[in-house]
Design an enzyme around this catalytic site. Structure first.
Site, PDB file in Angstrom:
ATOM      1  N   CYS A  68       0.838  -1.210   0.000  1.00  0.00           N
ATOM      2  CA  CYS A  68       0.000   0.000   0.000  1.00  0.00           C
ATOM      3  C   CYS A  68       0.871   1.258   0.000  1.00  0.00           C
ATOM      4  O   CYS A  68       1.848   1.344   0.738  1.00  0.00           O
ATOM      5  CB  CYS A  68      -0.919  -0.014   1.221  1.00  0.00           C
ATOM      6  SG  CYS A  68      -2.041   1.401   1.254  1.00  0.00           S
ATOM      7  N   CYS A  72       0.279   5.061   6.909  1.00  0.00           N
ATOM      8  CA  CYS A  72      -0.355   4.874   8.229  1.00  0.00           C
ATOM      9  C   CYS A  72       0.648   4.189   9.175  1.00  0.00           C
ATOM     10  O   CYS A  72       1.088   3.063   8.907  1.00  0.00           O
ATOM     11  CB  CYS A  72      -1.620   4.034   8.081  1.00  0.00           C
ATOM     12  SG  CYS A  72      -2.714   4.623   6.755  1.00  0.00           S
ATOM     13  N   CYS A  75       0.427   0.472  10.355  1.00  0.00           N
ATOM     14  CA  CYS A  75      -0.024  -0.577   9.435  1.00  0.00           C
ATOM     15  C   CYS A  75       1.102  -1.415   8.814  1.00  0.00           C
ATOM     16  O   CYS A  75       1.981  -0.892   8.125  1.00  0.00           O
ATOM     17  CB  CYS A  75      -0.872   0.033   8.324  1.00  0.00           C
ATOM     18  SG  CYS A  75      -1.625  -1.256   7.278  1.00  0.00           S
ATOM     19  N   CYS A 112     -16.241  -9.772   5.923  1.00  0.00           N
ATOM     20  CA  CYS A 112     -15.661  -8.459   5.612  1.00  0.00           C
ATOM     21  C   CYS A 112     -14.403  -8.629   4.772  1.00  0.00           C
ATOM     22  O   CYS A 112     -13.462  -9.309   5.182  1.00  0.00           O
ATOM     23  CB  CYS A 112     -15.342  -7.732   6.916  1.00  0.00           C
ATOM     24  SG  CYS A 112     -14.618  -6.103   6.633  1.00  0.00           S
ATOM     25  N   CYS A 143     -19.432  -6.855   4.009  1.00  0.00           N
ATOM     26  CA  CYS A 143     -18.740  -5.626   4.394  1.00  0.00           C
ATOM     27  C   CYS A 143     -17.458  -5.567   3.569  1.00  0.00           C
ATOM     28  O   CYS A 143     -16.874  -6.613   3.258  1.00  0.00           O
ATOM     29  CB  CYS A 143     -18.417  -5.660   5.888  1.00  0.00           C
ATOM     30  SG  CYS A 143     -17.504  -4.200   6.463  1.00  0.00           S
ATOM     31  N   CYS A 203     -19.428   1.234   8.865  1.00  0.00           N
ATOM     32  CA  CYS A 203     -18.661   0.597   9.927  1.00  0.00           C
ATOM     33  C   CYS A 203     -17.460   1.509  10.105  1.00  0.00           C
ATOM     34  O   CYS A 203     -16.622   1.620   9.198  1.00  0.00           O
ATOM     35  CB  CYS A 203     -18.242  -0.804   9.490  1.00  0.00           C
ATOM     36  SG  CYS A 203     -17.081  -1.586  10.626  1.00  0.00           S
ATOM     37  N   ARG A 275     -17.631  -2.995  18.266  1.00  0.00           N
ATOM     38  CA  ARG A 275     -16.855  -4.221  18.029  1.00  0.00           C
ATOM     39  C   ARG A 275     -15.523  -4.214  18.779  1.00  0.00           C
ATOM     40  O   ARG A 275     -14.723  -3.289  18.649  1.00  0.00           O
ATOM     41  CB  ARG A 275     -16.598  -4.431  16.537  1.00  0.00           C
ATOM     42  CG  ARG A 275     -15.823  -5.734  16.293  1.00  0.00           C
ATOM     43  CD  ARG A 275     -15.705  -6.104  14.833  1.00  0.00           C
ATOM     44  NE  ARG A 275     -16.982  -6.124  14.187  1.00  0.00           N
ATOM     45  CZ  ARG A 275     -17.279  -5.454  13.078  1.00  0.00           C
ATOM     46  NH1 ARG A 275     -16.364  -4.749  12.489  1.00  0.00           N
ATOM     47  NH2 ARG A 275     -18.477  -5.529  12.564  1.00  0.00           N
TER      48      ARG A 275
END
Ligand code: SAM
Ligand code: DTB
Ligand code: SF4
Length: 353
Positions: A68, A72, A75, A112, A143, A203, A275
């Protein structure tokens, strides 16, 4: 010795949001309550809005892993950090459906699909839409979390049968710039707005334990609770510290502070699913039980989150049995989910998403 019989947040003005929404001071006053008072308050809000014995069960699958371009700091999938992750390109629809069937057989009701994209291309959205339609046809809630969406993409996903789009705020607006530099907090709000406009449920949650202050944790919850409407599903992730990421080595959060965060989320967003998300693998059963008491009523189920570990299904089945928890039927087809999480499993029949 003084005995606490009431608290500073019991006045009407701070117990419910004013027209202007939840104020930071009122949220901080909740965080500052004696632990037992906060837990009692959160548990009663939970009980007033849900059956507290029911926990919604979702399974995650990384359909496109690593590589990616974003930065972040938490991550493991950001290409710029050397985390030893093996990247893989977008899975085929049949591979994804096979995993969805396994997840369903293991007892999940929502599936998801996560992709390590900054923002998908239209042809990638078309491929995911095909997966969504297939997963939906299996009778699972769907999701996806694919990054920022461009105009029209949310509509395409909704038309394919996508129920929820996951896109987190991640942290308070004032701490955001210390964690992510390649896209802005406002970009996230814009994507969420498109998801809403397309008629999907959101979400949306964040991560705690990234070195933020309590005030910043309150700021994250404030931003979530003041969305209109608030997200239907609110994942509270505890940072999973991955070697090679900039946040590896961050001082761990006091577990009671994590539980407080869950409890305040429950009070601020009484009708949302809260969650207990990333971070469960390193939590004791007792700590998770406190989170359920504080109002958490959803988990990720299956040995893997996206790239990091999650409790194995046997441990979760035992936890549900020990606590008398049962899987929540889906809202689409109430009563149809017979999720025998307590059943004895055969090797290999567990969801390995
Ligand atoms: N790339 C898309 C995006 O960022 O929206 C979707 C996938 S991304 C991995 C989904 C979410 O996973 C992030 O927003 C973050 O909240 C969470 N996450 C990622 N790494 C994490 C970690 N190490 N610990 C806890 N949560 C994490
Ligand atoms: C969310 O809030 N947490 C999930 C899901 N949404 C996509 C992701 C957690 C990822 C944890 C790190 C990993 O496994 O890569
Ligand atoms: Fe990329 Fe999402 Fe990870 Fe950020 S959180 S680096 S956007 S996969």
């Amino acid at each position: 010795m003084s005995v606490v019989t009431s608290d500073s947040t019991s006045s009407r003005s701070s117990q419910s949001p004013a027209a202007a929404g939840w104020q930071r001071e009122a949220i901080l006053a909740l965080f500052a309550l004696p632990f037992n008072v906060l837990m009692t308050r959160a548990a009663s809000v939970h009980q007033a809005n849900f059956d507290p014995s029911q926990v919604q069960v979702s399974t995650l699958l990384s359909i496109k892993t690593g590589g990616c371009p974003e930065d972040c700091a938490y991550c493991p999938q950001a290409a710029r950090y050397d985390t030893g992750l093996s990247a893989h390109k977008l899975m085929s629809t049949e591979q994804v459906l096979e995993r969805a069937r396994e997840a369903k057989a293991a007892g999940a009701t929502r599936f998801c699909m996560g992709a390590a994209w900054r923002s998908p291309k239209d042809r990638e959205v078309a491929k995911v839409a095909e997966m969504v339609a297939g997963v939906k046809a299996l009778g699972l809630e769907t999701c996806a979390t694919l990054g920022m969406l461009k105009p029209g993409q949310a509509d395409a996903l909704k038309s394919a049968g996508l129920d929820y789009y996951n896109h987190n705020l991640d942290t308070a607006p004032e701490f955001y710039g210390e964690v992510i530099h390649t896209r802005a907090f406002q970009d996230r709000l814009d994507t969420l707005q498109q998801v809403r406009a397309a008629g999907m449920k959101t979400c949306c949650g964040g991560i705690v334990g990234m070195g933020e202050t309590r005030e910043q944790r309150a700021g994250l919850l404030q931003a979530l609770a003041n969305m209109n409407p608030p997200p239907e599903s609110v994942p509270i992730n505890q940072l999973v510290q991955v070697p090679g990421t900039p946040l590896h080595g961050t001082e761990a959060l006091d577990p009671f502070e994590f539980v407080r965060t869950v409890a305040v989320a429950r009070i601020l967003m009484p009708q949302s699913m809260v969650r207990l998300s990333a971070g469960r693998e390193s939590m004791s059963d007792e700590l998770q039980a406190l989170c359920f008491l504080a109002g958490a009523n959803s988990i990720f189920y299956g040995e893997k989150l996206l790239t990091t570990g999650n409790p194995d299904v046997e441990r979760d089945r035992a936890l549900f049995a020990r606590l008398g928890l049962v899987p929540m039927p889906t809202t689409d087809a109430p009563g149809t989910a017979h999720l025998d999480l307590m059943a004895t499993t055969q090797p290999g029949d567990a969801c390995t998403a």
